[in-house]
Design a protein around this motif. Sequence first.
Motif, PDB file in Angstrom:
ATOM      1  N   GLY A 128     -34.791  -1.488 -28.924  1.00  0.00           N
ATOM      2  CA  GLY A 128     -34.919  -0.381 -29.397  1.00  0.00           C
ATOM      3  C   GLY A 128     -36.235   0.316 -29.064  1.00  0.00           C
ATOM      4  N   LEU A 129     -36.761  -0.134 -27.981  1.00  0.00           N
ATOM      5  CA  LEU A 129     -37.911   0.547 -27.434  1.00  0.00           C
ATOM      6  C   LEU A 129     -37.933   0.398 -25.877  1.00  0.00           C
ATOM      7  CD1 LEU A 129     -40.588   2.017 -27.823  1.00  0.00           C
ATOM      8  CD2 LEU A 129     -41.661  -0.268 -27.667  1.00  0.00           C
ATOM      9  N   SER A 130     -38.255   1.575 -25.078  1.00  0.00           N
ATOM     10  CA  SER A 130     -38.535   1.633 -23.657  1.00  0.00           C
ATOM     11  C   SER A 130     -39.768   2.526 -23.695  1.00  0.00           C
ATOM     12  CB  SER A 130     -37.307   2.396 -22.969  1.00  0.00           C
ATOM     13  OG  SER A 130     -37.608   2.632 -21.838  1.00  0.00           O
ATOM     14  N   ALA A 131     -40.784   1.536 -23.293  1.00  0.00           N
ATOM     15  CA  ALA A 131     -42.174   2.349 -23.168  1.00  0.00           C
ATOM     16  C   ALA A 131     -43.032   2.289 -22.067  1.00  0.00           C
ATOM     17  CB  ALA A 131     -42.941   1.976 -24.494  1.00  0.00           C
ATOM     18  N   GLU A 132     -43.671   3.167 -21.676  1.00  0.00           N
ATOM     19  CA  GLU A 132     -44.554   3.180 -20.599  1.00  0.00           C
ATOM     20  C   GLU A 132     -46.061   3.545 -20.878  1.00  0.00           C
ATOM     21  OE1 GLU A 132     -45.040   4.156 -15.810  1.00  0.00           O
ATOM     22  OE2 GLU A 132     -43.615   5.124 -16.943  1.00  0.00           O
ATOM     23  N   VAL A 133     -47.001   2.965 -20.578  1.00  0.00           N
ATOM     24  CA  VAL A 133     -48.446   3.450 -20.807  1.00  0.00           C
ATOM     25  C   VAL A 133     -48.976   3.799 -19.396  1.00  0.00           C
ATOM     26  CG1 VAL A 133     -50.826   3.150 -21.496  1.00  0.00           C
ATOM     27  CG2 VAL A 133     -48.588   2.422 -22.891  1.00  0.00           C
ATOM     28  N   ILE A 134     -49.422   5.115 -19.017  1.00  0.00           N
ATOM     29  CA  ILE A 134     -49.837   5.377 -17.812  1.00  0.00           C
ATOM     30  C   ILE A 134     -51.459   5.705 -17.521  1.00  0.00           C
ATOM     31  CG2 ILE A 134     -49.715   7.253 -16.052  1.00  0.00           C
ATOM     32  CD1 ILE A 134     -46.917   7.800 -16.980  1.00  0.00           C
ATOM     33  N   PRO A 135     -51.962   4.653 -16.901  1.00  0.00           N
ATOM     34  CA  PRO A 135     -53.557   4.714 -17.221  1.00  0.00           C
ATOM     35  C   PRO A 135     -54.117   5.995 -16.247  1.00  0.00           C
ATOM     36  CG  PRO A 135     -53.082   3.160 -15.436  1.00  0.00           C
ATOM     37  CD  PRO A 135     -51.515   3.794 -16.323  1.00  0.00           C
ATOM     38  N   GLY A 136     -55.473   6.168 -16.425  1.00  0.00           N
ATOM     39  CA  GLY A 136     -56.111   7.104 -15.749  1.00  0.00           C
ATOM     40  C   GLY A 136     -56.195   8.587 -16.518  1.00  0.00           C
ATOM     41  N   ASP A 137     -56.745   9.606 -15.836  1.00  0.00           N
ATOM     42  CA  ASP A 137     -56.929  10.941 -16.388  1.00  0.00           C
ATOM     43  C   ASP A 137     -55.739  11.542 -16.471  1.00  0.00           C
ATOM     44  OD1 ASP A 137     -57.845  13.464 -16.726  1.00  0.00           O
ATOM     45  OD2 ASP A 137     -59.746  13.150 -15.627  1.00  0.00           O
ATOM     46  N   ALA A 138     -55.334  12.028 -17.648  1.00  0.00           N
ATOM     47  CA  ALA A 138     -54.358  12.617 -18.114  1.00  0.00           C
ATOM     48  C   ALA A 138     -54.275  14.085 -17.145  1.00  0.00           C
ATOM     49  CB  ALA A 138     -54.062  13.187 -19.456  1.00  0.00           C
ATOM     50  N   ARG A 139     -55.288  14.549 -16.864  1.00  0.00           N
ATOM     51  CA  ARG A 139     -55.320  15.701 -16.042  1.00  0.00           C
ATOM     52  C   ARG A 139     -54.733  15.846 -14.687  1.00  0.00           C
ATOM     53  NH1 ARG A 139     -61.472  17.397 -16.802  1.00  0.00           N
ATOM     54  NH2 ARG A 139     -61.637  15.212 -16.514  1.00  0.00           N
ATOM     55  N   GLU A 140     -54.758  14.309 -14.316  1.00  0.00           N
ATOM     56  CA  GLU A 140     -54.128  14.050 -12.902  1.00  0.00           C
ATOM     57  C   GLU A 140     -52.713  13.483 -13.239  1.00  0.00           C
ATOM     58  OE1 GLU A 140     -57.003  11.414 -11.310  1.00  0.00           O
ATOM     59  OE2 GLU A 140     -58.552  12.830 -11.172  1.00  0.00           O
ATOM     60  N   THR A 141     -52.627  12.492 -14.303  1.00  0.00           N
ATOM     61  CA  THR A 141     -51.360  11.743 -14.218  1.00  0.00           C
ATOM     62  C   THR A 141     -50.189  12.562 -14.861  1.00  0.00           C
ATOM     63  OG1 THR A 141     -51.999  10.919 -16.339  1.00  0.00           O
ATOM     64  CG2 THR A 141     -52.526   9.678 -14.364  1.00  0.00           C
ATOM     65  N   LEU A 142     -50.559  13.343 -15.907  1.00  0.00           N
ATOM     66  CA  LEU A 142     -49.400  14.287 -16.251  1.00  0.00           C
ATOM     67  C   LEU A 142     -48.706  15.022 -15.373  1.00  0.00           C
ATOM     68  CD1 LEU A 142     -47.548  15.144 -18.529  1.00  0.00           C
ATOM     69  CD2 LEU A 142     -49.418  16.496 -19.658  1.00  0.00           C
ATOM     70  N   ALA A 143     -49.658  15.833 -14.596  1.00  0.00           N
ATOM     71  CA  ALA A 143     -49.282  16.819 -13.452  1.00  0.00           C
ATOM     72  C   ALA A 143     -48.356  16.190 -12.547  1.00  0.00           C
ATOM     73  CB  ALA A 143     -50.344  17.304 -12.753  1.00  0.00           C
ATOM     74  N   ALA A 144     -48.484  14.558 -12.303  1.00  0.00           N
ATOM     75  CA  ALA A 144     -47.623  14.052 -11.254  1.00  0.00           C
ATOM     76  C   ALA A 144     -46.366  13.382 -11.874  1.00  0.00           C
ATOM     77  CB  ALA A 144     -48.340  12.763 -10.569  1.00  0.00           C
ATOM     78  N   TRP A 145     -46.410  13.326 -13.337  1.00  0.00           N
ATOM     79  CA  TRP A 145     -45.218  12.893 -14.369  1.00  0.00           C
ATOM     80  C   TRP A 145     -43.924  13.636 -14.059  1.00  0.00           C
ATOM     81  CZ3 TRP A 145     -43.636  13.512 -19.573  1.00  0.00           C
ATOM     82  CH2 TRP A 145     -43.044  12.477 -20.046  1.00  0.00           C
ATOM     83  N   GLN A 146     -42.727  12.830 -13.809  1.00  0.00           N
ATOM     84  CA  GLN A 146     -41.616  13.433 -13.665  1.00  0.00           C
ATOM     85  C   GLN A 146     -40.839  13.732 -14.736  1.00  0.00           C
ATOM     86  OE1 GLN A 146     -40.615  14.510 -10.426  1.00  0.00           O
ATOM     87  NE2 GLN A 146     -42.740  14.137 -10.166  1.00  0.00           N
ATOM     88  N   GLY A 147     -41.204  13.012 -15.853  1.00  0.00           N
ATOM     89  CA  GLY A 147     -40.567  13.116 -17.231  1.00  0.00           C
ATOM     90  C   GLY A 147     -40.767  14.395 -18.014  1.00  0.00           C
ATOM     91  N   ARG A 148     -39.886  14.666 -19.012  1.00  0.00           N
ATOM     92  CA  ARG A 148     -40.010  15.622 -19.939  1.00  0.00           C
ATOM     93  C   ARG A 148     -39.813  14.959 -21.377  1.00  0.00           C
ATOM     94  NH1 ARG A 148     -36.592  20.951 -18.663  1.00  0.00           N
ATOM     95  NH2 ARG A 148     -38.548  22.297 -18.444  1.00  0.00           N
ATOM     96  N   ALA A 149     -40.721  15.179 -22.113  1.00  0.00           N
ATOM     97  CA  ALA A 149     -40.561  14.839 -23.594  1.00  0.00           C
ATOM     98  C   ALA A 149     -40.000  15.589 -24.676  1.00  0.00           C
ATOM     99  CB  ALA A 149     -41.937  14.678 -24.099  1.00  0.00           C
ATOM    100  N   ASP A 150     -39.182  15.055 -25.469  1.00  0.00           N
ATOM    101  CA  ASP A 150     -38.652  15.728 -26.626  1.00  0.00           C
ATOM    102  C   ASP A 150     -39.671  16.124 -27.763  1.00  0.00           C
ATOM    103  OD1 ASP A 150     -35.871  15.811 -25.735  1.00  0.00           O
ATOM    104  OD2 ASP A 150     -36.117  13.514 -26.116  1.00  0.00           O
ATOM    105  N   ALA A 151     -40.824  15.236 -27.935  1.00  0.00           N
ATOM    106  CA  ALA A 151     -41.740  15.455 -28.856  1.00  0.00           C
ATOM    107  C   ALA A 151     -43.242  15.036 -28.291  1.00  0.00           C
ATOM    108  CB  ALA A 151     -41.464  14.760 -30.087  1.00  0.00           C
ATOM    109  N   TRP A 152     -44.160  15.581 -28.443  1.00  0.00           N
ATOM    110  CA  TRP A 152     -45.259  15.166 -27.990  1.00  0.00           C
ATOM    111  C   TRP A 152     -46.178  14.828 -29.269  1.00  0.00           C
ATOM    112  CZ3 TRP A 152     -47.881  14.546 -23.363  1.00  0.00           C
ATOM    113  CH2 TRP A 152     -47.122  14.970 -22.270  1.00  0.00           C
ATOM    114  N   PHE A 153     -47.163  13.977 -29.036  1.00  0.00           N
ATOM    115  CA  PHE A 153     -48.209  13.602 -30.137  1.00  0.00           C
ATOM    116  C   PHE A 153     -49.393  13.676 -29.455  1.00  0.00           C
ATOM    117  CE2 PHE A 153     -45.781   9.513 -32.004  1.00  0.00           C
ATOM    118  CZ  PHE A 153     -44.615  10.188 -32.564  1.00  0.00           C
ATOM    119  N   LEU A 154     -50.012  14.916 -29.968  1.00  0.00           N
ATOM    120  CA  LEU A 154     -51.457  15.302 -29.207  1.00  0.00           C
ATOM    121  C   LEU A 154     -52.264  14.484 -29.988  1.00  0.00           C
ATOM    122  CD1 LEU A 154     -50.662  18.907 -28.088  1.00  0.00           C
ATOM    123  CD2 LEU A 154     -50.296  16.744 -26.962  1.00  0.00           C
TER     124      LEU A 154
END
Length: 222
Positions: A128-154
């Motif tokens: 029931g779960l497929s998860a990934e935790v991406i380490p590092g500064d989100a200012r760099e890692t999110l810009a490089a991410w290829q995905g798109r979320a249906d919902a964000w937990f900020l």
Amino acid sequence: MHHHPATLAWRDNGTPVSTRFDDPYFSLENGLAETRHTFLAGNGLPGRLRDGFHVAELGFGTGLNLLALWHMGREAGVAVRYTGFEAFPMAAEDAARALEPFAPAFPDLVEALVAQWPEAGGVITAPGLSAEVIPGDARETLAAWQGRADAWFLDGFSPAKNPELWEPALMAEVGRHTAPGGTFATYTAAGHVRRALGEAGFTVTRQPGYGRKRHMSTGILA
């Protein structure tokens, strides 16, 4: 990529506190109820759940928000996807200690998460779960991410203590990595955060917060 483990202190009632940001990871009495009000209900869940529904989170922390999502998906019979962006991953033994109080609420899920704890980032796969935790500064890692979320937990930390997780450029990346009609929810109602999310393309709404928190914010990508 090098990563810095989270440094924790523990309050007498078992609440882990980030010594780096002097910020508790969850509300002392009722972290789970707060998560469900803020991040799940705030994103219209479980109503919007469907197989492969993808949640992304700024801040993975103790994994409590992931557990609440996974549990909700299981109850709905839906497999969920999750991506967490975490600059300071917690050590596995700290995570086990932090999550121990929640084990009764999530029979077998806490154990499964701790067994695959992404201390240096990484993938968690379980029924029931497929998860990934991406380490590092989100200012760099999110810009490089290829995905798109249906919902964000900020979730980040409080904007006053960790302002870089709330800066307009990063909120713009959140918008850019959100599926059409996707949403966000956050416990903060700080004006600069709401403005940045508005500029990122979200229609932002202020809603009643959990418990003593008067207001929180939610939004939908136009």
